[in-house]
Design a protein around this motif. Structure first.
Motif, PDB file in Angstrom:
ATOM      1  N   UNK A 196      -4.304  14.734  16.608  1.00 40.47           N
ATOM      2  CA  UNK A 196      -5.303  13.881  16.011  1.00 40.47           C
ATOM      3  C   UNK A 196      -4.644  12.727  15.845  1.00 40.47           C
ATOM      4  N   UNK A 197      -5.492  11.549  15.669  1.00 38.55           N
ATOM      5  CA  UNK A 197      -4.972  10.022  15.572  1.00 38.55           C
ATOM      6  C   UNK A 197      -4.182   9.918  14.170  1.00 38.55           C
ATOM      7  N   UNK A 198      -3.812  10.780  13.532  1.00 41.86           N
ATOM      8  CA  UNK A 198      -3.113  10.568  12.338  1.00 41.86           C
ATOM      9  C   UNK A 198      -1.560  10.707  12.431  1.00 41.86           C
ATOM     10  N   UNK A 199      -1.026  11.153  13.519  1.00 38.08           N
ATOM     11  CA  UNK A 199       0.363  11.669  13.894  1.00 38.08           C
ATOM     12  C   UNK A 199       1.069  10.051  14.139  1.00 38.08           C
ATOM     13  N   UNK A 200       2.024   9.675  13.851  1.00 43.14           N
ATOM     14  CA  UNK A 200       2.880   8.591  14.512  1.00 43.14           C
ATOM     15  C   UNK A 200       3.369   7.565  13.672  1.00 43.14           C
ATOM     16  N   UNK A 201       2.939   6.589  13.986  1.00 41.91           N
ATOM     17  CA  UNK A 201       3.331   5.094  13.197  1.00 41.91           C
ATOM     18  C   UNK A 201       2.513   4.967  11.911  1.00 41.91           C
ATOM     19  N   UNK A 202       3.096   4.490  10.939  1.00 43.96           N
ATOM     20  CA  UNK A 202       2.166   3.930   9.721  1.00 43.96           C
ATOM     21  C   UNK A 202       0.973   2.807  10.268  1.00 43.96           C
ATOM     22  N   UNK A 203      -0.084   3.071   9.755  1.00 38.24           N
ATOM     23  CA  UNK A 203      -1.164   2.253  10.308  1.00 38.24           C
ATOM     24  C   UNK A 203      -1.950   1.850   8.679  1.00 38.24           C
ATOM     25  N   UNK A 204      -3.034   1.185   9.250  1.00 37.10           N
ATOM     26  CA  UNK A 204      -3.751   0.311   8.126  1.00 37.10           C
ATOM     27  C   UNK A 204      -4.270   1.305   6.988  1.00 37.10           C
ATOM     28  N   UNK A 242       0.826   1.871   0.446  1.00 42.50           N
ATOM     29  CA  UNK A 242       1.933   1.173   0.115  1.00 42.50           C
ATOM     30  C   UNK A 242       1.677   0.007  -0.643  1.00 42.50           C
ATOM     31  N   UNK A 243       0.663  -0.899  -0.207  1.00 39.12           N
ATOM     32  CA  UNK A 243       0.694  -2.343  -0.881  1.00 39.12           C
ATOM     33  C   UNK A 243      -0.639  -2.269  -1.546  1.00 39.12           C
ATOM     34  N   UNK A 244      -1.664  -1.614  -1.531  1.00 43.31           N
ATOM     35  CA  UNK A 244      -2.836  -1.916  -1.992  1.00 43.31           C
ATOM     36  C   UNK A 244      -4.082  -2.556  -1.138  1.00 43.31           C
ATOM     37  N   UNK A 245      -3.653  -2.882   0.070  1.00 43.54           N
ATOM     38  CA  UNK A 245      -4.562  -3.578   1.029  1.00 43.54           C
ATOM     39  C   UNK A 245      -4.263  -3.044   2.332  1.00 43.54           C
ATOM     40  N   UNK A 246      -5.217  -2.750   3.256  1.00 44.81           N
ATOM     41  CA  UNK A 246      -4.988  -2.239   4.573  1.00 44.81           C
ATOM     42  C   UNK A 246      -5.024  -3.392   5.498  1.00 44.81           C
ATOM     43  N   UNK A 247      -5.156  -4.742   5.037  1.00 46.75           N
ATOM     44  CA  UNK A 247      -5.137  -5.816   5.952  1.00 46.75           C
ATOM     45  C   UNK A 247      -3.639  -6.164   6.170  1.00 46.75           C
ATOM     46  N   UNK A 254       1.545 -11.783   1.347  1.00 49.45           N
ATOM     47  CA  UNK A 254       1.993 -11.482   0.083  1.00 49.45           C
ATOM     48  C   UNK A 254       3.685 -11.181   0.092  1.00 49.45           C
ATOM     49  N   UNK A 255       4.035 -10.599   1.322  1.00 49.35           N
ATOM     50  CA  UNK A 255       5.182 -10.144   1.473  1.00 49.35           C
ATOM     51  C   UNK A 255       6.182 -11.479   1.407  1.00 49.35           C
ATOM     52  N   UNK A 256       5.767 -12.496   2.228  1.00 47.03           N
ATOM     53  CA  UNK A 256       6.271 -13.854   2.243  1.00 47.03           C
ATOM     54  C   UNK A 256       6.298 -14.390   0.628  1.00 47.03           C
ATOM     55  N   UNK A 257       5.500 -14.206   0.044  1.00 46.68           N
ATOM     56  CA  UNK A 257       5.554 -14.698  -1.359  1.00 46.68           C
ATOM     57  C   UNK A 257       6.371 -13.848  -2.259  1.00 46.68           C
ATOM     58  N   UNK A 258       6.813 -12.811  -1.912  1.00 44.75           N
ATOM     59  CA  UNK A 258       7.888 -12.146  -2.630  1.00 44.75           C
ATOM     60  C   UNK A 258       7.458 -10.747  -3.573  1.00 44.75           C
ATOM     61  N   UNK A 259       6.063 -10.468  -3.199  1.00 49.27           N
ATOM     62  CA  UNK A 259       5.347  -9.212  -3.760  1.00 49.27           C
ATOM     63  C   UNK A 259       6.167  -7.956  -3.120  1.00 49.27           C
ATOM     64  N   UNK A 260       6.673  -7.502  -4.420  1.00 54.25           N
ATOM     65  CA  UNK A 260       7.609  -6.122  -3.915  1.00 54.25           C
ATOM     66  C   UNK A 260       7.008  -4.986  -3.230  1.00 54.25           C
ATOM     67  N   UNK A 261       5.626  -4.794  -3.624  1.00 51.85           N
ATOM     68  CA  UNK A 261       5.132  -3.624  -2.806  1.00 51.85           C
ATOM     69  C   UNK A 261       4.761  -3.973  -1.512  1.00 51.85           C
ATOM     70  N   UNK A 262       4.553  -5.212  -1.158  1.00 52.51           N
ATOM     71  CA  UNK A 262       4.271  -5.647   0.041  1.00 52.51           C
ATOM     72  C   UNK A 262       5.445  -6.016   1.030  1.00 52.51           C
ATOM     73  N   UNK A 263       6.609  -6.180   0.474  1.00 53.82           N
ATOM     74  CA  UNK A 263       7.802  -6.260   1.201  1.00 53.82           C
ATOM     75  C   UNK A 263       8.366  -4.687   1.703  1.00 53.82           C
ATOM     76  N   UNK A 264       8.056  -3.814   0.518  1.00 51.92           N
ATOM     77  CA  UNK A 264       8.355  -2.524   0.802  1.00 51.92           C
ATOM     78  C   UNK A 264       7.484  -2.071   2.021  1.00 51.92           C
ATOM     79  N   UNK A 265       6.190  -2.268   2.009  1.00 51.62           N
ATOM     80  CA  UNK A 265       5.132  -1.882   2.989  1.00 51.62           C
ATOM     81  C   UNK A 265       5.389  -2.456   4.359  1.00 51.62           C
ATOM     82  N   UNK A 266       5.879  -3.649   4.414  1.00 48.49           N
ATOM     83  CA  UNK A 266       6.103  -4.049   5.739  1.00 48.49           C
ATOM     84  C   UNK A 266       7.557  -3.683   6.268  1.00 48.49           C
TER      85      UNK A 266
END
Length: 363
Positions: A196-204, A242-247, A254-266
């Motif tokens: 299925x299209x679920x396997x593989x990379x992390x996606x949105x 991971x971050x609360x947003x799929x975009x 947000x990662x560039x602004x220091x948001x911890x969840x987005x830093x981890x998500x990226x």
């Protein structure tokens, strides 16, 4: 032959009318109504598209049966409907588009082009799951691969940009869904999506790879139902989980602004992406060309730079200025790199139009 390409996405239908030389004649993106294609809105959009000779539909799953474009008749549509369980996020929307367009243009020949077709001849070692033989003999349990229309276009465009065979090529389609393909002499020899299209990379919103034991534990020990697990992995996992947003644009900002969840998500996204690119290179015995395509691959220099950052051992390296400036088909290879790295705009519409003309005998 003027081909109307119908690409049904998560929130809209992309309609593109292409002329005989692949020139874009008209475009329209009518919204979906509660996840389905509105025949009324489709008819209104198509009314402005004069001279439609044929229609080509993007369909995510063709199973093992369809290795190329297929003329759409009642029997073909029913066979595609039977594959819905293998692509529950995508197949119903594509089928709603097919049903609506066949009613809007009943006398116009229509064909389906499949994301799985590019991968249908994966070598057995890449296509086969290590599961009991009786399961594989009873059911069509294999790795199908997806995004094949985009991967196939990227392969052809890379050859045009480089003036010849791109050699051992890894194409990275990074969008709402994401997958890689390892390609040698135009043939896909491995890919990251599977049954299925679920396997593989992390996606949105899709998790990508998880331990099957985790899924079993959720079902057996945590008391989750199958639908609840499917909803979590397909619609609330990935960057969204991971971050609360799929975009990805929001994640990067947000990662560039220091948001911890987005830093981890990226970081999680890039960790998986680098590992899978290396795996595709291993399937090829090395890598000569790397292509980024899809909405994220084309528009996020941070993602391209992050992916390349730890792939220097493969010969990958980017020119920072070229990477930051790239907006369309571009070469962003660094001066000391051995691997050519390209950014290619995904043009699934061109690939679909060409395949429809070939199938229907148009010029």
């Amino acid at each position: 032959m003027r081909v109307l390409v119908v690409n049904t996405g998560s929130s809209s239908v992309k309609l593109r009318l292409l002329g005989p030389d692949d020139e874009l004649l008209c475009r329209e993106d009518p919204p979906l109504d509660e996840g389905a294609v509105s025949e009324e809105k489709l008819a209104a959009a198509v009314e402005g598209f004069s001279g439609v000779d044929a229609v080509g539909h993007r369909v995510v799953h063709g199973g093992g049966e369809f290795s190329g474009a297929a003329v759409l008749d009642d029997g073909t549509v029913e066979r595609l409907r039977g594959l819905t369980g293998l692509a529950p996020l995508h197949q119903p929307k594509a089928l709603s588009g097919i049903d609506a367009m066949r009613r809007v243009l009943p006398e116009t020949p229509q064909a389906a082009c499949f994301d799985t077709a590019f991968h249908v001849n994966l070598p057995p070692e890449a296509a086969t799951y290590a599961i009991p033989r009786e399961w594989r003999e009873r059911y069509p349990l294999r790795r199908y691969g997806f995004h094949g229309i985009s991967h196939a276009y990227a392969v052809r465009r890379a050859a045009e940009m480089l003036g010849g065979d791109p050699g051992r090529l890894v194409t990275a389609h990074l969008g709402a869904g994401a997958s890689l393909a390892a390609v040698r002499r135009g043939r896909c020899v491995d890919t990251t999506m599977g049954f299925t299209p679920l396997e593989g990379l992390v996606m949105n919103s899709r998790s990508g790879d998880v331990d099957p034991g985790l899924v079993l534990w959720l079902l057996r020990d945590a008391g989750f139902g199958a639908e609840e697990v499917a909803e979590g992995l397909e619609r609330h996992g990935g960057l969204a989980g991971l971050t609360g947003t799929s975009d990805m644009r929001d994640v990067v900002r947000r990662a560039e602004g220091g948001d911890a969840d987005c830093v981890l998500g990226l970081d999680v996204y890039l960790h998986r992406l680098r590992a899978k690119i290396a795996a595709m290179a291993a399937a090829l015995g090395g890598i000569d060309t790397l292509v980024f395509t899809g909405g994220v691959g084309e528009n996020q220099p941070v993602v391209r730079a992050g992916a390349a950052e730890r792939l220097g051992f493969l010969g990958v390296g980017l020119d920072p200025e070229a990477n930051d400036a790239a907006r369309a088909d571009a070469d962003i290879t660094g001066p000391a790199a051995f691997v050519r790295t390209l950014v290619i705009t995904s043009r699934e519409d061109i690939k679909i139009a060409r395949d429809v003309r070939a199938r229907l005998g148009g010029r």
